[in-house]
Design a protein around this motif. Structure first.
Motif, short mmCIF file in Angstrom:
data_model
loop_
_atom_site.label_atom_id
_atom_site.label_comp_id
_atom_site.label_asym_id
_atom_site.label_seq_id
_atom_site.Cartn_x
_atom_site.Cartn_y
_atom_site.Cartn_z
N GLY A 1 -11.74 9.48 0.20
CA GLY A 1 -12.11 10.28 -1.20
C GLY A 1 -11.46 10.18 -2.35
N ARG A 2 -12.15 9.75 -3.56
CA ARG A 2 -11.43 9.79 -4.74
C ARG A 2 -11.67 11.11 -5.37
N SER A 3 -10.91 11.82 -5.65
CA SER A 3 -11.09 13.12 -5.75
C SER A 3 -10.03 13.66 -6.95
N ALA A 4 -10.07 15.22 -7.19
CA ALA A 4 -9.00 15.44 -8.15
C ALA A 4 -7.59 15.26 -7.78
N ARG A 5 -7.46 14.95 -6.37
CA ARG A 5 -5.99 14.75 -6.02
C ARG A 5 -5.68 13.45 -5.72
N THR A 6 -6.70 12.54 -5.32
CA THR A 6 -6.56 11.19 -5.08
C THR A 6 -7.13 10.15 -5.99
N ASN A 7 -6.09 9.47 -6.66
CA ASN A 7 -6.77 8.70 -7.92
C ASN A 7 -7.04 7.05 -7.37
N GLU A 8 -7.50 6.38 -8.21
CA GLU A 8 -7.94 5.02 -7.95
C GLU A 8 -6.47 4.03 -7.63
N GLU A 9 -5.44 4.21 -8.32
CA GLU A 9 -4.19 3.67 -7.85
C GLU A 9 -3.57 4.04 -6.40
N GLY A 10 -3.62 5.37 -6.23
CA GLY A 10 -3.53 5.93 -4.82
C GLY A 10 -4.23 5.00 -3.69
N ILE A 11 -5.72 4.95 -3.93
CA ILE A 11 -6.53 4.37 -2.94
C ILE A 11 -6.00 2.94 -2.95
N ARG A 12 -5.84 2.21 -4.08
CA ARG A 12 -5.63 0.78 -3.99
C ARG A 12 -4.40 0.43 -3.24
N GLN A 13 -3.10 1.30 -3.32
CA GLN A 13 -1.93 1.21 -2.39
C GLN A 13 -2.40 1.57 -1.08
N PHE A 14 -3.05 2.49 -0.64
CA PHE A 14 -3.53 2.73 0.56
C PHE A 14 -4.17 1.79 1.26
#
Ligand code: CIR
Length: 257
Positions: A131-144
């Motif tokens: 989920g892209r949320s108030a806590r999880t951003n686009e860059e975090g998702i990319r790295q993940f």
């Protein structure tokens, strides 16, 4: 999937200062939260997992929600970079415990400017919805997703509009079955699954956890309980009402692997 281990952390007295979107529910009562946590651990043990119980960390009011500072896959562990300032230090607190279970080359990190909370990650076999949320951003998702792909796993982004974390509103029960509520009912991402729609007045009940064939359901959500039983699962019911006061639920309270 078969889980062998679960990590939990005892709530501290500071739980009453946890982040909440629902102050009208009042503050959690510590003594009651401890009792609920005891029942939660007991239910997990009944599902045949070994439970590692970490001590409370008073300096981090939300640290009993261990799901957020780490994500554990069958290939390795990812220490996250929690998106709320008051929770970010939980990542250093959980890492030594994760390292007891995984070799150094199997422990990866999400790093700034990337942020990610484990509550935004839903495992469906070898695919991980994020989920892209108030806590999880686009860059975090990319790295993940880059880490997942390095392990031969895959991930995809699901934008959130209303709820705190992805698993606040959607949870996979294995066997193709998915509990969906609110904004997730019609998301194309989940069209391929057998969706069980959770009514709006029981939305909190969408946060159930599958543990080795048994589904743990929060107490007080009869429509959800019946729907899960109708799918053929054995069920255990645990009261999480003190954690609900600070937006926490069954999945947030453990790491299962
Ligand atoms: C927070 O706002 O971070 C906590 N009060 C609740 C975290 C719930 N965790 C989760 O949904 N995975």
């Amino acid at each position: 999937t078969k889980f062998e281990n679960v990590i939990v952390r005892r709530p501290g007295k500071s739980l009453c200062d946890g982040i909440t979107s629902a102050p009208e529910l009042g503050q959690p009562i510590y003594e009651r939260a401890i009792e609920e946590h005891d029942d939660y651990i007991e239910a997990l043990k009944q599902c045949g997992v070994a439970v590692t119980v970490l001590p409370a960390l008073e300096e981090f009011p939300d640290s009993c929600f261990v799901e957020d500072p780490a994500v554990i896959t069958r290939c390795g562990a990812i220490i996250t970079n929690p998106g709320a300032d008051s929770r970010n230090g939980e990542k250093e607190a959980i890492e030594p415990t994760i390292r007891l279970f995984f070799d150094d080359d199997k422990v990866k990190h999400i790093v700034a400017p990337g942020t990610l909370d484990g509550g935004d990650v839903m495992m469906v076999g070898d695919h991980f919805f994020v989920g892209r949320s108030a806590r999880t951003n686009e860059e975090g998702i990319r790295q993940f997703i880059e880490i997942l792909e390095g392990w031969g796993l895959s991930g995809s982004e699901v934008p959130l509009e209303e709820v705190l974390h992805l698993k606040t509103g959607v949870n996979y029960l294995e066997d193709g079955n998915m509990l969906v509520s609110g904004e997730f009912i019609d998301k194309p991402d989940f069209a391929a699954y057998n969706k069980v729609v959770v009514p709006e007045d029981e939305a909190y009940g969408a946060n159930c956890i599958w543990v080795n064939g048994t589904v743990i359901v929060p107490e007080g959500y009869p429509t959800v309980l019946k729907a899960v039983q109708d799918l053929g699962y054995k069920t255990l019911v645990v009261d999480t009402s003190e954690y609900r006061k600070v937006d926490g639920g069954l999945s947030c309270l453990s790491l299962r692997f």
